[in-house]
Motif scaffolding. Structure first.
Motif, PDB file in Angstrom:
ATOM      1  N   ARG A   1       0.825  -1.216   0.000  1.00 21.34           N
ATOM      2  CA  ARG A   1       0.000   0.000   0.000  1.00 21.34           C
ATOM      3  C   ARG A   1       0.854   1.260   0.000  1.00 21.34           C
ATOM      4  O   ARG A   1       0.370   2.349  -0.290  1.00 21.34           O
ATOM      5  N   ILE A   2       2.148   1.116   0.316  1.00 22.42           N
ATOM      6  CA  ILE A   2       3.047   2.273   0.283  1.00 22.42           C
ATOM      7  C   ILE A   2       3.155   2.852  -1.128  1.00 22.42           C
ATOM      8  O   ILE A   2       3.470   4.024  -1.317  1.00 22.42           O
ATOM      9  N   LEU A   3       2.831   1.999  -2.146  1.00 22.15           N
ATOM     10  CA  LEU A   3       2.917   2.449  -3.537  1.00 22.15           C
ATOM     11  C   LEU A   3       1.604   3.066  -4.048  1.00 22.15           C
ATOM     12  O   LEU A   3       1.520   3.489  -5.201  1.00 22.15           O
ATOM     13  N   LYS A   4       0.583   3.105  -3.186  1.00 17.45           N
ATOM     14  CA  LYS A   4      -0.668   3.801  -3.489  1.00 17.45           C
ATOM     15  C   LYS A   4      -1.201   3.447  -4.877  1.00 17.45           C
ATOM     16  O   LYS A   4      -1.290   4.293  -5.775  1.00 17.45           O
ATOM     17  N   CYS A   5      -1.551   2.182  -5.027  1.00 22.13           N
ATOM     18  CA  CYS A   5      -2.101   1.715  -6.316  1.00 22.13           C
ATOM     19  C   CYS A   5      -3.292   2.571  -6.737  1.00 22.13           C
ATOM     20  O   CYS A   5      -4.201   2.833  -5.949  1.00 22.13           O
ATOM     21  N   GLN A   6      -3.292   3.003  -8.004  1.00 16.42           N
ATOM     22  CA  GLN A   6      -4.305   3.954  -8.488  1.00 16.42           C
ATOM     23  C   GLN A   6      -5.402   3.308  -9.328  1.00 16.42           C
ATOM     24  O   GLN A   6      -6.430   3.948  -9.591  1.00 16.42           O
ATOM     25  N   ASN A   7      -5.208   2.073  -9.782  1.00 11.98           N
ATOM     26  CA  ASN A   7      -6.190   1.493 -10.702  1.00 11.98           C
ATOM     27  C   ASN A   7      -6.922   0.277 -10.136  1.00 11.98           C
ATOM     28  O   ASN A   7      -7.600  -0.431 -10.877  1.00 11.98           O
ATOM     29  N   LYS A   8      -6.787   0.031  -8.833  1.00 12.49           N
ATOM     30  CA  LYS A   8      -7.502  -1.078  -8.209  1.00 12.49           C
ATOM     31  C   LYS A   8      -8.280  -0.569  -6.999  1.00 12.49           C
ATOM     32  O   LYS A   8      -7.747   0.178  -6.172  1.00 12.49           O
ATOM     33  N   THR A   9      -9.530  -1.001  -6.902  1.00  9.23           N
ATOM     34  CA  THR A   9     -10.333  -0.628  -5.743  1.00  9.23           C
ATOM     35  C   THR A   9     -10.060  -1.585  -4.581  1.00  9.23           C
ATOM     36  O   THR A   9      -9.407  -2.634  -4.755  1.00  9.23           O
ATOM     37  N   LYS A  10     -10.582  -1.216  -3.444  1.00  8.49           N
ATOM     38  CA  LYS A  10     -10.427  -2.076  -2.268  1.00  8.49           C
ATOM     39  C   LYS A  10     -11.047  -3.444  -2.522  1.00  8.49           C
ATOM     40  O   LYS A  10     -10.481  -4.491  -2.148  1.00  8.49           O
ATOM     41  N   GLU A  11     -12.200  -3.448  -3.179  1.00 11.02           N
ATOM     42  CA  GLU A  11     -12.889  -4.705  -3.458  1.00 11.02           C
ATOM     43  C   GLU A  11     -12.069  -5.577  -4.409  1.00 11.02           C
ATOM     44  O   GLU A  11     -12.002  -6.810  -4.261  1.00 11.02           O
TER      45      GLU A  11
ATOM     46  N   TRP B   1      -8.789  -5.560  -4.749  1.00  6.57           N
ATOM     47  CA  TRP B   1      -7.640  -6.119  -4.021  1.00  6.57           C
ATOM     48  C   TRP B   1      -8.071  -7.290  -3.133  1.00  6.57           C
ATOM     49  O   TRP B   1      -7.325  -8.273  -2.958  1.00  6.57           O
ATOM     50  N   GLU B   2      -9.237  -7.209  -2.566  1.00  7.34           N
ATOM     51  CA  GLU B   2      -9.729  -8.307  -1.730  1.00  7.34           C
ATOM     52  C   GLU B   2      -9.880  -9.582  -2.552  1.00  7.34           C
ATOM     53  O   GLU B   2      -9.558 -10.693  -2.078  1.00  7.34           O
ATOM     54  N   LYS B   3     -10.361  -9.439  -3.803  1.00 11.24           N
ATOM     55  CA  LYS B   3     -10.502 -10.611  -4.679  1.00 11.24           C
ATOM     56  C   LYS B   3      -9.138 -11.176  -5.062  1.00 11.24           C
ATOM     57  O   LYS B   3      -8.963 -12.392  -5.153  1.00 11.24           O
ATOM     58  N   ILE B   4      -8.160 -10.278  -5.302  1.00  7.04           N
ATOM     59  CA  ILE B   4      -6.805 -10.733  -5.649  1.00  7.04           C
ATOM     60  C   ILE B   4      -6.202 -11.522  -4.487  1.00  7.04           C
ATOM     61  O   ILE B   4      -5.632 -12.614  -4.669  1.00  7.04           O
ATOM     62  N   TRP B   5      -6.328 -10.972  -3.274  1.00  7.79           N
ATOM     63  CA  TRP B   5      -5.777 -11.653  -2.104  1.00  7.79           C
ATOM     64  C   TRP B   5      -6.483 -12.987  -1.853  1.00  7.79           C
ATOM     65  O   TRP B   5      -5.849 -13.981  -1.460  1.00  7.79           O
ATOM     66  N   GLU B   6      -7.777 -13.025  -2.099  1.00  9.51           N
ATOM     67  CA  GLU B   6      -8.510 -14.274  -1.926  1.00  9.51           C
ATOM     68  C   GLU B   6      -7.990 -15.344  -2.876  1.00  9.51           C
ATOM     69  O   GLU B   6      -7.836 -16.520  -2.506  1.00  9.51           O
ATOM     70  N   SER B   7      -7.668 -14.923  -4.105  1.00  5.05           N
ATOM     71  CA  SER B   7      -7.182 -15.858  -5.124  1.00  5.05           C
ATOM     72  C   SER B   7      -5.787 -16.376  -4.793  1.00  5.05           C
ATOM     73  O   SER B   7      -5.551 -17.592  -4.789  1.00  5.05           O
ATOM     74  N   ILE B   8      -4.847 -15.463  -4.504  1.00  5.35           N
ATOM     75  CA  ILE B   8      -3.467 -15.911  -4.251  1.00  5.35           C
ATOM     76  C   ILE B   8      -3.356 -16.634  -2.914  1.00  5.35           C
ATOM     77  O   ILE B   8      -2.460 -17.465  -2.721  1.00  5.35           O
ATOM     78  N   HIS B   9      -4.248 -16.315  -1.966  1.00  3.73           N
ATOM     79  CA  HIS B   9      -4.234 -17.004  -0.670  1.00  3.73           C
ATOM     80  C   HIS B   9      -4.586 -18.477  -0.847  1.00  3.73           C
ATOM     81  O   HIS B   9      -4.172 -19.328  -0.039  1.00  3.73           O
ATOM     82  N   LYS B  10      -5.326 -18.763  -1.939  1.00  4.04           N
ATOM     83  CA  LYS B  10      -5.678 -20.160  -2.222  1.00  4.04           C
ATOM     84  C   LYS B  10      -4.592 -20.856  -3.033  1.00  4.04           C
ATOM     85  O   LYS B  10      -4.762 -22.000  -3.446  1.00  4.04           O
ATOM     86  N   GLY B  11      -3.487 -20.152  -3.263  1.00  3.58           N
ATOM     87  CA  GLY B  11      -2.366 -20.761  -3.971  1.00  3.58           C
ATOM     88  C   GLY B  11      -2.389 -20.537  -5.477  1.00  3.58           C
ATOM     89  O   GLY B  11      -1.593 -21.133  -6.199  1.00  3.58           O
ATOM     90  N   LYS B  12      -3.277 -19.667  -5.972  1.00  3.48           N
ATOM     91  CA  LYS B  12      -3.363 -19.403  -7.415  1.00  3.48           C
ATOM     92  C   LYS B  12      -2.439 -18.250  -7.800  1.00  3.48           C
ATOM     93  O   LYS B  12      -2.326 -17.267  -7.070  1.00  3.48           O
ATOM     94  N   VAL B  13      -1.777 -18.395  -8.968  1.00 10.91           N
ATOM     95  CA  VAL B  13      -0.925 -17.321  -9.480  1.00 10.91           C
ATOM     96  C   VAL B  13      -1.810 -16.237 -10.077  1.00 10.91           C
ATOM     97  O   VAL B  13      -2.779 -16.514 -10.787  1.00 10.91           O
ATOM     98  N   TRP B  14      -1.490 -14.983  -9.757  1.00 14.28           N
ATOM     99  CA  TRP B  14      -2.265 -13.849 -10.317  1.00 14.28           C
ATOM    100  C   TRP B  14      -1.359 -13.003 -11.211  1.00 14.28           C
ATOM    101  O   TRP B  14      -0.192 -12.763 -10.891  1.00 14.28           O
ATOM    102  N   ARG B  15      -1.922 -12.556 -12.316  1.00 19.15           N
ATOM    103  CA  ARG B  15      -1.167 -11.655 -13.180  1.00 19.15           C
ATOM    104  C   ARG B  15      -2.082 -10.517 -13.624  1.00 19.15           C
ATOM    105  O   ARG B  15      -3.252 -10.728 -13.959  1.00 19.15           O
ATOM    106  N   GLY B  16      -1.550  -9.315 -13.641  1.00 12.43           N
ATOM    107  CA  GLY B  16      -2.329  -8.154 -14.071  1.00 12.43           C
ATOM    108  C   GLY B  16      -1.464  -6.905 -14.147  1.00 12.43           C
ATOM    109  O   GLY B  16      -0.272  -6.930 -13.818  1.00 12.43           O
ATOM    110  N   GLU B  17      -2.091  -5.827 -14.584  1.00 10.11           N
ATOM    111  CA  GLU B  17      -1.391  -4.552 -14.719  1.00 10.11           C
ATOM    112  C   GLU B  17      -1.783  -3.634 -13.566  1.00 10.11           C
ATOM    113  O   GLU B  17      -2.964  -3.502 -13.234  1.00 10.11           O
TER     114      GLU B  17
END
Length: 702
Positions: free
Chosen positions: A191-201, A203-219
């Protein structure tokens, strides 16, 4: 030897292929290339070589197959950059191609960026291949021997976090990319990098995915320490411990800021004018649609459109140059913004045409008052190149309902009203009405019919004799074009000649008149021995854009037409348009024996200094000067002055529109040289010329 590059070219135009190859070679590339002309050939050829890039034409038939090429590459998982070679900027379609997988678009007319884009895409292709190899090796090695250090060393920009997202490691490239020292990053989360193109919701989906062991890729659009932005293509790889839970994440980043900026620029160029920064027509129509929707749903804000055109801008541009013209357009657009309120939508439609959309005015009457105040505001002088330029403009207005209920109709009708205003006088404001539209439709019908008229033998040439008052002989004739429409009958030249000039048809029509006049000269003078000279009127388009001099020389060489049997007539406005171009053309014509007449003298902005500089033979006085002329009147003194001045300059004088014997006698007493008009004869067709001459001279001999 240049840098080698292998390119597959989808093009069926050999000259375009030549231009592409030449551009690559000129910029230090040594291309190995192959050309294919169909999708069938592409399927086999693309697998033959390890291509660095595919260059695809947007012309037929390729524009229909681009999606097929992209789909084929995607399904076959073939990673080759696709670059379009585009003839014209169809931005919406090009953006769709970009979203579908096209890497870049090159303007075919210049190819300026071709080598630069090829080099860039080759570097990125090499990077992707190396990255894919690295990632594959990373997954295998981390599972087998947990050589995390190797992965960190091989990656471009790397960060590692623990299971809670706390940064435990960043490499030097990460610190350089973000502007934060390594010590400030450790112990923080991303969060120190203050992402500008992702909402809180999100990020929650991204964390849910990688927490299950899935690789995530995006811009991700991040913020550097100094507040500036940068884009990264990020792959987050979760690592799972023996207990089945994630114990850390490794994020591999690739800086794609340059590519994203290029995409943003392409989007901006698709919807904004490059010179003024104003919305272009496409975006403007969308804004109009929004205002109409709001008005229909909420009855909020009555949409009114103003179309404004700078008067005589072409003359300004021609006189001061394109650079000065561009400065004037920028200042003009700034004044439109300064005068308008913040809610106004302003656009540059193209060239010197602008438009404003307002929705705070309550009536058309208010709109007219607004328009006149606007035209007054923009009239302040503009200092350019040592001159002060005073601008005037013409304005057309259309309001929702009265001027249409759809965006394109509203805009078109505002433009129609603007053209109507320009046809009246400069600095005028016109409100659209149905009569204007009917007039435009009439003109379009006439213009379309005019295109067929030459091929269908509807255009003919009549000839009006001109009498020499001193010798009492026919001095010469004027060729006058006539159009007999199959349904409308005879169409007035005042109606169809301006339309012919606007459409460019005046060029073949003038060539036709010249050829028909040559036929008359052949028949009357060469075959029957009766001397004759015929004058042909020239429009500005024919005079400047076509070489009338060579037309006449060709007639002389091919058909033995004497130069002295042809004359040309130019208008005063044409003669004064650009002396540096006008004088040489006129001088060349006079040098070979062609007489040059200045038509309708006195109806424009007459200038004696211009008249003195022009190489002329004849001055034709407009028929308006004969109105109310009698001995001792002011009109007679003016007429005498013009005749004397012309004689002093060495010109002979023709008075047009002579219809009465009294006018003839008066002109004789004023020493006028020749007269033309219905008193002598109306314009007559070719077959009547010899009988007319026989009858005329028979009367003279009686």
């Amino acid at each position: 030897m240049g840098s080698p590059i292998s390119v597959l070219i989808l093009e069926n135009d050999s000259s375009s292929v030549f231009d592409i190859v030449r551009e690559m070679k000129a910029n230090g590339l040594s291309p190995l290339y192959k050309v294919v002309e169909s999708f069938g050939s592409f399927e086999s050829t693309v697998l033959e070589e390890d291509w660095d890039a595919i260059l695809c034409s947007t012309r037929k038939p390729f524009h229909l197959e681009i999606s097929l090429y992209l789909k084929f590459l995607n399904e076959k998982k073939i990673d080759i950059p696709v670059i379009l070679i585009s003839d014209q900027e169809d931005f919406q379609k090009n953006l769709q191609y970009m979203k579908s997988g096209v890497n870049d678009i090159i303007d075919r007319t210049t190819l300026l960026r071709l080598a630069e884009v090829l080099e860039r895409e080759r570097r990125e292709l090499v990077y992707r291949k190396e990255k894919n190899t690295t990632e594959t090796f990373l997954f295998q090695s981390l599972k087998e021997i947990q050589l995390q250090k190797f992965a960190l060393d091989q990656a471009n920009i790397v960060s590692i976090t623990d299971a809670n997202g706390i940064i435990t490691y960043v490499n030097e490239a990460f610190a350089n990319a973000t502007g934060f020292p390594v010590t400030e990053l450790l112990g923080q989360n991303h969060r120190i990098l203050k992402c500008q193109n992702k909402t809180k919701e999100e990020w929650e989906k991204i964390w849910e995915s990688i927490h299950k062991g899935k690789v995530w890729r995006g811009e991700i659009l991040n913020t550097k320490k100094d507040g500036s932005s940068f884009w990264v293509d990020t792959t987050i790889v979760p690592f799972i411990g023996t207990d089945g839970s994630v114990f850390q994440y490794i994020a591999i980043h690739h800086d794609i800021t340059d590519r994203k900026l290029a995409e943003e620029q392409l989007t901006h160029d698709a919807f904004y004018d490059n010179l003024t920064g104003l919305p272009n027509r496409a975006l403007y129509l969308a804004r109009i649609e929004q205002k109409i929707f709001s008005y229909n749903i909420k009855n909020d804000g009555y949409p009114i459109l103003f179309c404004i055109n700078i008067d005589n801008f072409k003359r300004i541009n021609h006189s001061l140059g394109n650079e000065a013209g561009d400065k004037i357009l920028i200042i003009f657009s700034q004044r439109l913004k300064q005068f308008s309120d913040k809610e106004a939508v302003i656009t540059r439609l193209g060239a010197d045409n602008f438009s404003i959309l307002l929705n705070h005015l309550l009536s058309i009457e208010e709109a007219v008052d607004y328009a006149y105040r606007l035209l007054e505001y923009i009239g302040d002088p503009i200092p350019i190149g040592g001159y002060e330029i005073y601008l005037t403009a013409s304005c057309g207005i259309s309001g929702f309902g009265l001027g249409g209920k759809e965006a394109d109709v509203l805009l078109r009708n505002a433009e129609i009203a603007m053209f109507h205003a320009k046809s009246q006088k400069v600095g005028l404001v016109s409100v659209f009405n149905q009569a204007m539209q009917e007039r435009i439709h009439f003109q379009l019908e006439i213009q379309n019919d005019l295109k067929k008229a030459l091929n269908q033998n509807e255009i003919s040439v009549f000839y009006q004799p001109i009498l020499d008052l001193k010798t009492n002989k026919i001095g010469h004739w004027e060729a006058l074009v006539r159009w007999r429409h199959p349904q409308r009958g005879m169409v007035s030249p005042a109606e169809f000649i301006p339309l012919a000039e606007d459409s460019g048809l005046i060029v073949p029509i003038t060539r036709f008149v010249l050829e028909q006049s040559a036929n008359v000269i052949e028949e009357v003078q060469i075959k029957n021995g009766k001397p004759i000279s015929i004058a042909v009127n020239l429009s500005p388009q024919v005079f400047f854009d076509q070489n009338i001099f060579h037309w006449i020389v060709d007639l002389h060489k091919q058909r033995n037409i004497p130069y002295t049997s042809l004359q040309v007539e130019i208008t005063e406005s044409l003669a004064m348009k650009n002396l540096s171009e006008t004088v040489p053309i006129l001088s060349n014509l006079i040098d070979i024996g062609v007489k040059v007449a200045l038509d309708d003298f006195g109806t424009g902005f007459s200038s004696l200094s211009y008249l003195e500089k022009l190489p002329l033979s004849i001055l034709k006085i407009d028929k308006s000067f004969l109105n109310n002329v009698h001995v001792g009147s002011k009109e007679s003194f003016l007429l005498i002055s013009i005749i004397n001045m012309a004689h002093d300059l060495g010109y002979s004088v023709v008075a047009e529109g002579v219809e009465e014997l009294e006018q003839l006698e008066l002109l004789k007493s004023y020493q006028c040289d020749e007269i033309q008009g219905y008193w002598l004869s109306k314009p007559i067709p070719f077959p009547e010329i010899i009988p007319f001459l026989d009858q005329f001279y028979q009367k003279e001999n009686q």
